[in-house]
Design a protein around this motif. Structure first.
Motif, mmCIF file in Angstrom:
data_model
loop_
_atom_site.group_PDB
_atom_site.id
_atom_site.type_symbol
_atom_site.label_atom_id
_atom_site.label_comp_id
_atom_site.label_asym_id
_atom_site.label_seq_id
_atom_site.Cartn_x
_atom_site.Cartn_y
_atom_site.Cartn_z
ATOM 1 N N THR A 189 0.833 -1.208 0.000
ATOM 2 C CA THR A 189 0.000 0.000 0.000
ATOM 3 C C THR A 189 0.863 1.253 0.000
ATOM 4 N N ALA A 190 1.891 1.257 0.849
ATOM 5 C CA ALA A 190 2.762 2.432 0.935
ATOM 6 C C ALA A 190 3.479 2.682 -0.390
ATOM 7 N N PHE A 191 3.965 1.616 -1.022
ATOM 8 C CA PHE A 191 4.663 1.756 -2.300
ATOM 9 C C PHE A 191 3.730 2.309 -3.368
ATOM 10 N N ALA A 192 2.547 1.729 -3.479
ATOM 11 C CA ALA A 192 1.599 2.161 -4.504
ATOM 12 C C ALA A 192 1.137 3.594 -4.267
ATOM 13 N N GLU A 193 0.878 3.947 -3.005
ATOM 14 C CA GLU A 193 0.437 5.312 -2.716
ATOM 15 C C GLU A 193 1.554 6.326 -2.955
ATOM 16 N N ARG A 194 2.792 5.947 -2.624
ATOM 17 C CA ARG A 194 3.908 6.875 -2.820
ATOM 18 C C ARG A 194 4.092 7.217 -4.293
ATOM 19 N N HIS A 195 3.905 6.231 -5.152
ATOM 20 C CA HIS A 195 4.138 6.456 -6.580
ATOM 21 C C HIS A 195 2.846 6.621 -7.387
ATOM 22 N N ARG A 196 1.692 6.571 -6.713
ATOM 23 C CA ARG A 196 0.387 6.737 -7.353
ATOM 24 C C ARG A 196 0.166 5.682 -8.448
ATOM 25 N N ILE A 197 0.331 4.423 -8.035
ATOM 26 C CA ILE A 197 0.118 3.303 -8.946
ATOM 27 C C ILE A 197 -1.206 2.634 -8.560
ATOM 28 N N PRO A 198 -2.143 2.467 -9.477
ATOM 29 C CA PRO A 198 -3.419 1.839 -9.120
ATOM 30 C C PRO A 198 -3.232 0.361 -8.787
ATOM 31 N N VAL A 199 -4.024 -0.106 -7.829
ATOM 32 C CA VAL A 199 -3.972 -1.498 -7.407
ATOM 33 C C VAL A 199 -5.352 -2.126 -7.584
ATOM 34 N N ALA A 200 -5.416 -3.155 -8.403
ATOM 35 C CA ALA A 200 -6.614 -4.000 -8.482
ATOM 36 C C ALA A 200 -6.388 -5.191 -7.563
ATOM 37 N N GLN A 201 -7.462 -5.715 -7.009
ATOM 38 C CA GLN A 201 -7.325 -6.856 -6.116
ATOM 39 C C GLN A 201 -8.053 -8.054 -6.716
#
Length: 562
Positions: free
Chosen positions: A230-242
């Motif tokens: 979560t921290a990595f994706a939020e830091r770089h603004r990368i969307p995450v599908a689950q």
């Protein structure tokens, strides 16, 4: 039952059955879920003086579902014990579920005496033939001195690589024989690792990508791994599908959470899977359900990286650019230090996907009153109104469970998952899971509120385990949607054979009275204005009185899904 196995074991040397129990304790097992049988009496005798709690269940399918849910919740193998023949057959459904969901599970099955094999003896069966295609290993105890070794091997197999179920057969004569005093030590499991060259290659793919997407799912997750991703994706603004039925890897409210793939997914998210010029799968792979039956992202030119611990890549579809052999914990530790300086601006790509998911997951503004929702028949309520009242009162760390059926749509769309783990469900579409899973979660994490979302057909497949919950002090809330039909199958039926309803309609009992008969709280909701009070009273029963509660929601079967 042999005379030897009927005698008390207090004046004997340690038996293989007792060694098994001591080995379970060595592996950190705190409880086993069991339906007793004469075939493994010596193991039950070993449990008598053990600190391990024996949760005596009402059906082998329920017991093994509980063990599977324990595996999902903790990452450690859940343990079930059943008897031969019919007991093993009843447990099979949960073994299949653990195989498809990659859940660590160890099922001990009592067997006939070893010299009775292959003679059509009472309840005889071949464990390897029955379970061989749906278990990572099928182990038979033929030498008592290997009892502790087989436990260690079973736990290692269940936990390592892509986790899964392991079946251990225990002939009733072998477990009564003497075993050596030494216990086999725990076999460690590796998380794999990420080489610097692999990180460099991943960095190059990211900094060239205009539309990256992360797909999170699969097994071997930990709270730490979920927080790092979560921290990595939020830091770089990368969307995450689950992945389908894996909505708790990234928090419900995260600005990068774009929803789940699979049944009930957003069309816009499916398009983004196709449009992404880099797909990073963390923990799992693009299997049939998230790929819409092997139709999404099947182009040979797709750039897809998989970071998981399964060297076989079981279930993979589409082109694969690179695999990084690491479990989520090891991979996200390496990912946390990945420098993506110079990458394109992904803010708009991510924000648009997030806005679409946020609208999809938002309950209708007047849902708690039913205003604006389709009119229902007299004597029925909206499931959406009850869920809205529930969501209003859920703590951030609530756990929710559900099995299979149309009722699951409300759980997977609206119930927030803000911490890992918080969602326990079945990727194989198995019914009867919600109540056993809620029981296991309540026993393992009594300080967290557990809520099961069930349908009328699904509930009655293992609803009797509420008796087990009352017996062992498991307290959870069941929201039971009663539409008097197997709704998912009716939906398929209407699509392929419109107007020809056949084999899908049900006549149901008074589910609230059923719950009260077991000692649980039970009440019925037949109108939207009853929802708030029912949820308040049921939660009070769960949190203050420490007993299960069932809210029986009578709905109009002709109201469309949300």
């Amino acid at each position: 039952m042999s005379p030897a196995s009927a005698r008390p074991g207090t004046d004997r040397a340690r038996t293989a059955g007792h060694a098994i129990v001591e080995s379970l304790a060595l592996h950190g097992v705190r409880r086993v879920f069991a339906v007793p049988g004469e075939s493994y009496l010596d193991v039950l005798d070993g449990l008598h003086d053990s600190d391990i709690t024996t949760v005596v269940c009402r059906h082998e399918g329920g017991a093994t579902y509980m063990a599977e849910a324990h595996g999902k919740l903790t990452g450690e193998p859940g343990v079930a014990m059943v008897t031969r023949g019919p007991g093993a057959a009843n447990a099979y459904v949960a073994v299949h579920a653990a195989w498809q969901d990659a859940t660590p599970l160890v099922l001990f099955v009592g067997l006939i005496p070893s010299d009775h094999r292959d003679r059509e003896a009472f309840q005889d069966f071949d464990p390897r033939a029955w379970f061989g295609t749906q278990a990572k290993r099928v182990l038979l105890l033929d030498r008592p001195e290997r009892a502790s070794e087989l436990v260690a091997e079973a736990f290692f197999a269940a936990r390592s690589g892509r986790p899964g179920p392991v079946v251990v057969g225990l002939p009733e004569d072998i477990i009564t024989r003497p075993a050596p005093p030494e216990l086999h030590p725990v076999v460690p499991v590796t998380d794999g690792g990420v080489a610097p060259a692999e990180l460099d290659a991943l960095r190059e793919l990211f900094v060239r990508a205009e539309r990256p997407l992360i797909l999170a799912g699969g097994p071997r997750w930990t709270p730490r791994a979920a927080a790092r991703l979560t921290a990595f994706a939020e830091r770089h603004r990368i969307p995450v599908a689950q992945d389908w039925r894996a909505s708790d890897r990234v928090p419900f409210d995260s600005p990068v959470n774009t929803g789940q793939l699979g049944y009930g997914r957003l069309d816009s998210l499916a398009r983004r899977v196709e449009e992404a010029d880099l797909l990073l799968c963390v923990g799992g792979v693009l299997t049939d359900v998230p790929s819409d039956g092997y139709t999404l992202r099947q182009s040979p030119s797709s750039t897809t990286v998989v970071a998981n611990i399964d060297a076989t890549l079981r279930g993979r579809s589409g082109a694969l650019t690179r695999q990084i052999l690491a479990a989520p914990d090891a991979f996200t530790e390496a990912l946390a230090g990945l420098d993506l300086t110079g990458h394109p601006d992904w803010t708009r790509w991510t924000a648009e996907a997030r806005e679409e998911q946020a609208r999809h997951a938002a309950l209708p503004a007047a849902a708690r009153t039913g205003a604006g929702l389709p009119a229902t028949a007299p004597g029925t309520a909206h499931m959406t109104s009850v869920i809205a009242e529930l969501v209003e009162r859920l703590p951030d760390d609530a756990v929710h469970t559900f099995g299979a059926g149309n009722h699951c749509i409300w759980a997977q769309r609206y119930l927030p998952t803000r911490v890992f783990p918080s969602q326990l469900s079945m990727r194989n579409g198995s019914m009867g899971y919600s109540v056993p899973a809620a029981l296991a979660a309540s026993l393992e994490s009594p300080g967290r509120l557990t809520v099961a979302i069930a349908g009328d057909g699904e509930f009655l497949m293992n609803g009797q385990e509420i008796a087990t919950a009352v017996q062992y002090g498991a307290a959870f809330l069941v929201i039971l949607m009663d539409n008097r039909q197997y709704g998912t199958i009716r939906e398929h039926q209407e699509r392929h054979y419109p107007g020809r309803i056949s084999g899908t309609q049900l006549a149901n009992p008074d589910f609230a009275a059923y719950a009260r008969a077991f000692g649980a709280h039970g009440e019925t909701v037949t109108a939207d204005d009853q929802a708030a009070g029912a949820v308040e009273r049921a939660l009070k029963a769960v949190t203050d009185e420490r007993r299960p509660a069932v809210i029986h929601v009578v709905v109009d079967q002709n109201i469309p899904l949300p």
